[in-house]
Write a protein that holds these residues in place. Structure first.
Motif, PDB file in Angstrom:
ATOM      1  N   ASP A   1      17.339  48.687 -18.535  1.00  0.00           N
ATOM      2  CA  ASP A   1      16.999  49.826 -19.113  1.00  0.00           C
ATOM      3  C   ASP A   1      16.175  49.988 -20.127  1.00  0.00           C
ATOM      4  N   ASP A   2      16.708  49.320 -21.353  1.00  0.00           N
ATOM      5  CA  ASP A   2      16.215  49.132 -22.454  1.00  0.00           C
ATOM      6  C   ASP A   2      14.602  48.936 -22.460  1.00  0.00           C
ATOM      7  N   TYR A   3      14.444  47.806 -21.476  1.00  0.00           N
ATOM      8  CA  TYR A   3      13.005  47.252 -21.392  1.00  0.00           C
ATOM      9  C   TYR A   3      12.169  48.435 -20.718  1.00  0.00           C
ATOM     10  N   GLN A   4      12.689  48.941 -19.562  1.00  0.00           N
ATOM     11  CA  GLN A   4      11.561  49.571 -18.840  1.00  0.00           C
ATOM     12  C   GLN A   4      11.728  51.263 -19.342  1.00  0.00           C
ATOM     13  N   VAL A   5      12.922  51.492 -19.324  1.00  0.00           N
ATOM     14  CA  VAL A   5      13.051  53.111 -19.644  1.00  0.00           C
ATOM     15  C   VAL A   5      12.822  53.564 -21.052  1.00  0.00           C
TER      16      VAL A   5
END
Length: 391
Positions: free
Chosen positions: A113-117
């Motif tokens: 989530d940190d990467y994509q969102v």
């Protein structure tokens, strides 16, 4: 080779990717499940390119692998055949023994989530991969000594880890992936999936329940991440087995047997079943249409029960326990269902009240993954260029 879409979507700045690697189409039917040459694919949301990082530090927590056996104590230890009476002492023992594995699940999904969102950049992506590689090199989740509770824990961990891997592997530029690291992680997923399959294959019908559905979802997510047709086909067969259990009134007998937890476990069963059907449809297998009557009745019964459990209480003779049901994670299956096949009566209200929905073992930020349009390309068309984020 990945080719960035020409669409920059809304104010979020998220870009969707096109690639020959995801132009795959699935299988013709549950009974004759064969992958086509192009391989397996995930829903479009998994391929969203994250925003460019704005800089700053990122603290990656590398979770050290679980060591030793996976003989865990059931939280229902001492309960009768309904398996519905929580044993607080046993539950505490279970929590402590499985803590590292649960931490690992949450960490890899949070980093995805940190990467994509959240746009935390390559360091967040690498955090997912380094955690997975650490567990792969330790051959974690593959002890010789594992009981039925440990088997359950292993499949849940596989579901979370495979979804995290699928997200970063699908959305990362190819040059960002280390082939040797990918090979180690792929090999580990294949071994863990084999372990899950071995335990949940040919189970006695009286034992088949929501655990089997979760096993099918975990193996399916791993199959798409590693492009494993054998695991994919097994998952479809397990879904077929699940649909065969639905009674004429749209309930699951094994989940009804949980007495005052019947609603809880019907809702819990809908989580993996929904995602299996959606992933299958992405790959050309329309399980929702094939089982529309029984599958939709089951889902509607669950939504109705969450609103008013009187029908289930008449069937079971027990007042239903409701703690933890109407939550962002408990209702997470409703968002993919509503986006793929349209909301059932009552769903919009639940999603409005308890969203945005998230669930570690279903993929993380469910709103991010499924509030895109379309969810998948039509037929054998390549990845669609005109994709929009639903507001």
């Amino acid at each position: 080779m990945r080719i960035a879409s020409t669409d920059i979507l809304g104010s979020t700045g998220r870009t969707l990717l096109s690639t020959a690697l995801i132009s795959c189409i699935g299988v013709a039917s549950v009974e004759a499940a064969q992958c086509r040459n192009a391989g397996l694919r995930a829903p479009v949301g998994y391929y969203q390119m994250p925003e460019p990082s704005t800089g700053g530090s990122y603290d990656c927590d590398i979770v050290q692998p679980h060591r030793g056996d996976m003989n865990f104590t059931s939280k229902y230890q001492g309960s009768d055949s309904a398996r519905n009476e929580l044993n607080q002492e046993a539950y505490q023992a279970y929590q402590e023994a499985s803590a590292t594995i649960r931490h690992f699940e949450k960490q890899v999904i949070a980093a995805a989530d940190d990467y994509q969102v959240d746009g935390d950049g390559p360091v967040a992506r690498d955090c997912v991969l380094d955690n997975l590689d650490t567990w792969a090199q330790a051959d974690a989740l593959m002890p010789d000594d594992i009981n039925h509770v440990g088997q359950a824990v292993r499949k849940w961990a596989l579901a979370a880890a495979a979804n995290a891997y699928l997200r970063v592997k699908s959305s990362a530029p190819e040059a960002a992936l280390d082939p040797s690291q990918v090979a180690r992680i792929d090999g580990w997923f294949e071994r863990v999936a084999d372990g899950v399959r071995d335990y949940y294959t040919d189970r006695e019908p009286r034992k088949v329940n929501n655990h089997d559905y979760w096993a099918a979802w975990a193996v399916m997510a791993s199959a798409v991440a590693t492009d494993d047709c054998g695991d994919w086909s097994w998952s479809l067969e397990k879904f077929d087995e699940a649909m065969g259990q639905i009674r004429s009134d749209g309930y699951l007998p094994k989940e009804l047997s949980r007495e005052d937890r019947a609603l809880e476990y019907h809702n819990y069963a809908m989580q993996p079943l929904t995602l299996i059907a959606l992933f299958a449809e992405v790959n050309g297998v329309d399980l929702h249409e094939q089982y529309r009557g029984a599958f939709e009745q089951l889902a509607q019964n669950v939504v109705d029960g969450l609103d008013d459990s009187a029908a289930l209480e008449r069937l079971t003779g027990h007042t239903q326990k409701r703690a933890g049901l109407s939550t962002a994670w408990g209702l997470a299956w409703m968002r993919p269902w509503a986006e793929a096949w349209g909301p059932l009566a009552g769903m919009p209200g639940f999603l409005a009240e308890f969203g945005p929905v998230k669930n570690t073992r279903l993929g993380g930020d469910i709103e991010y993954l499924y509030r895109v349009e379309p969810l998948w390309p039509a037929e054998d068309e390549p990845y669609p260029e005109n994709v929009r984020i639903k507001l």
